[in-house]
Design an enzyme around this catalytic site. Structure first.
Site, mmCIF file in Angstrom:
data_model
loop_
_atom_site.group_PDB
_atom_site.id
_atom_site.type_symbol
_atom_site.label_atom_id
_atom_site.label_comp_id
_atom_site.label_asym_id
_atom_site.label_seq_id
_atom_site.Cartn_x
_atom_site.Cartn_y
_atom_site.Cartn_z
ATOM 1 C CG ASP A 55 -1.827 1.225 1.253
ATOM 2 O OD1 ASP A 55 -2.571 1.435 0.282
ATOM 3 O OD2 ASP A 55 -1.783 1.970 2.248
ATOM 4 C CD GLU A 139 -4.407 0.975 -3.671
ATOM 5 O OE1 GLU A 139 -5.625 1.007 -3.445
ATOM 6 O OE2 GLU A 139 -3.602 1.768 -3.151
ATOM 7 C CG ASP A 221 -1.402 3.278 5.810
ATOM 8 O OD1 ASP A 221 -2.304 3.708 5.071
ATOM 9 O OD2 ASP A 221 -0.635 4.027 6.445
#
Length: 261
Positions: A55, A139, A221
């Site tokens: 992340d 991501e 997170d």
């Protein structure tokens, strides 16, 4: 003789030699580099069963699903005051003077120092993650749109997310690893990893929260990293199909429960 210096020079090799070339270049900070182009075959590292989710953020550069937190070095932020002072000194110099050229060189060297430190940090971190893990899930961030933020644009430009993901991508191809990019709209931070409950909204300043469905306490997170690796493995097993977040709210406006990814 005051002939201009050719900053790029390529020496072709004999016809019977293997394809390669040598290039000498000079950057704006008056540093010389020698680049040698050769053909090489990189061996894949031994496969393992490790899979992690990463992340990316600003407070911490990356938080892994294993709980490891890598801080944000903020290379530009640390030298911003010195760089601003050097730039103002350069602007006050007379155009075309030697002092202005010296001031320009000082500014260029400071920019080069910041870029080199950031690149070294990203190279070491990306190499370690690729070597230690068979699957790395991240991501798909639209950095070009994120840098338009009125207050966080400078911090986003300083952190270097795009370069980090790019390095992960080509190193995964080198060493026989798998890099999975999940959909940028997937609600990894708002979804409870334990029960799959999805929140209506989660403010950016909320770093920890309790799931209203199962009561589990989450670090924002770490919870997001766990969801990223879970969805990334689903995408990998589904032969690369994209995962969309789906509808977060029902017609009545209440939060929908979704199954654990």
């Amino acid at each position: 003789m005051n002939e201009p210096l050719d900053i790029r020079w390529s020496r072709p090799l004999p016809k019977d030699a293997p394809p390669s070339s040598v290039t000498i270049s000079k950057d704006c900070a008056n540093r010389y580099f020698i680049s040698i182009l050769v053909e090489d075959e990189i061996e894949h590292v031994p496969a393992n069963e490790q899979a992690i989710g990463a992340d990316l953020g600003l407070k911490s550069f990356v938080v892994l699903s294993t709980g490891e937190v890598v801080g944000n070095p903020r290379f530009f932020h640390k030298d911003e005051k010195k760089l601003g002072k050097a730039q103002r000194c350069h602007a006050r110099k007379k155009k075309g003077s030697k002092n202005r050229d010296k001031a320009r060189l000082k500014v260029a060297r400071m920019h080069a120092r910041i870029a080199d430190r950031r690149r070294d940090f990203l190279q070491k971190l990306s190499t370690r993650l690729i070597r230690e893990n068979q699957v790395v899930c991240v991501e798909s961030l639209a950095v070009k749109n994120m840098v338009k933020h009125p207050t966080l644009s400078k911090a986003i430009s300083d952190v270097g997310w795009s370069e980090f993901v790019s390095q992960l991508e080509y190193k995964a191809n080198w060493y026989g690893r798998n890099l999975v990019k999940i959909d940028k709209w997937y609600p990894s931070s708002k979804r409870c990893f334990d029960c799959g409950h999805l929140l209506d909204s989660l403010a950016l300043d909320v770093r920890q929260w309790d799931c209203p469905e199962c009561g589990v306490h989450h670090d924002r997170d770490i919870n997001a990293a766990k969801n990223i690796v879970a969805v990334g493995l689903t995408v990998l097993n589904a032969c690369g199909e994209s995962v969309r977040p789906g509808r977060a709210l029902s017609r009545s406006g209440k939060t929908q429960r979704s199954r654990k990814p």
